[in-house]
Design an enzyme around this catalytic site. Sequence first.
Site, PDB file in Angstrom:
ATOM      1  N   SER A 163       0.892  -1.289  -0.086  1.00  0.00           N
ATOM      2  CA  SER A 163       0.155  -0.056  -0.058  1.00  0.00           C
ATOM      3  C   SER A 163       0.825   1.240   0.079  1.00  0.00           C
ATOM      4  O   SER A 163       2.070   1.290   0.328  1.00  0.00           O
ATOM      5  CB  SER A 163      -0.900  -0.013   1.028  1.00  0.00           C
ATOM      6  OG  SER A 163      -1.604   1.231   1.382  1.00  0.00           O
ATOM      7  N   TYR A 184      -1.230  -0.694  10.266  1.00  0.00           N
ATOM      8  CA  TYR A 184      -1.339  -1.166   8.783  1.00  0.00           C
ATOM      9  C   TYR A 184      -0.080  -0.721   8.053  1.00  0.00           C
ATOM     10  O   TYR A 184       0.621  -1.199   7.700  1.00  0.00           O
ATOM     11  CB  TYR A 184      -2.388  -0.672   8.201  1.00  0.00           C
ATOM     12  CG  TYR A 184      -2.748  -0.871   6.837  1.00  0.00           C
ATOM     13  CD1 TYR A 184      -3.085  -2.006   6.402  1.00  0.00           C
ATOM     14  CD2 TYR A 184      -2.703   0.324   6.071  1.00  0.00           C
ATOM     15  CE1 TYR A 184      -3.539  -2.342   5.265  1.00  0.00           C
ATOM     16  CE2 TYR A 184      -2.920  -0.021   4.728  1.00  0.00           C
ATOM     17  CZ  TYR A 184      -3.487  -1.434   4.022  1.00  0.00           C
ATOM     18  OH  TYR A 184      -3.722  -1.565   2.994  1.00  0.00           O
TER      19      TYR A 184
END
Length: 274
Positions: free
Chosen positions: A148, A161
């Site tokens: 990401s 995350y």
Amino acid sequence: MSLTFNFSGKVVLITGSSSGIGAATAVQFSRAGANVVVTGRRADKVSEVAKECLKVSPKQSKALEVVADVTKPEDLRRLVDTTVKHFGKLDVLVNNAGAGVFAKIEGKDFYDKFQKAMQINLNSVVYLTHICVEHLEKTKGNIVNISSVAGKRAVTAFSPYCVAKCALDMFTKCMAAELGPKRIRVNVINPGPISTEFAAATGIPQHILDKHRQDFVAKMPISRVGESEEVGDAILYLASDHAAFVTGTNLIVDGGVIAGWCADLNELTLTIPE
Ligand code: NDP
């Protein structure tokens, strides 16, 4: 619009292919002639995607459906064993399953959430890679990991995350270096905001997500969210022989988020409910 590739006869396992990017990618690989393995925890969604794959497969190759939880090593072992037993080999592993986990460092359940994020987004990839190497070595196959933009930039209250995805980027480079001599390529894609179930799955109320996304997109160089197929095209490219000399690389597919990341974006704070 989709690029054209030929994966005829190749066996491709895509984790998290019951929805979003993974589902679109499974269909794209099927259209390109691959035998695909569709997997996720939701059996009904896995079956739906497998049906879509069958519709576009040039030789009507039926996808293998495996219901599995990537946070359980025994499920991952069963996933790989079933794949190899069913199709006889493994050519491409797409480590796509993942989930966004928000938590502030002072929150009382911070550490539990941190561990959960690492399990889903990092540990599962590490274990799956570990048990797939012997199969990928036989086929001189390759791995595409899905990270990401959050692995490249800090986001407030998103450290579980961000850290997991940043570690995934480094794991990719370590594996590219270590597995290159076995002729296994390993690459990673860093998507920006993509229209999937991802944001809703974080549990943050929809109206907060909608407002944040609207503000975020307005500040992006290409001011729109991406589509799953746009990430799928990048996955197919990295998995294909067109990328035979590409390993250990980050391919950023983000509508310019990283390039345009600036004070404006950092000022956008997502207010997460306590
Ligand atoms: P979705 O929520 O649509 O898909 C996530 C997939 O992961 C689902 O198929 C889900 O299947 C699977 N999954 C989640 N947890 C588990 C688990 N414990 N065991 C097995 N499967 C699991 O989101 P996306 O398609 O957007 O996400 C795909 C990848 O892209 C993720 O790694 C995400 O981090 C990354 N990404 C997404 C972005 C976005 O904006 N959408 C941006 C940047 C990166 P099931 O629920 O059936 O188990």
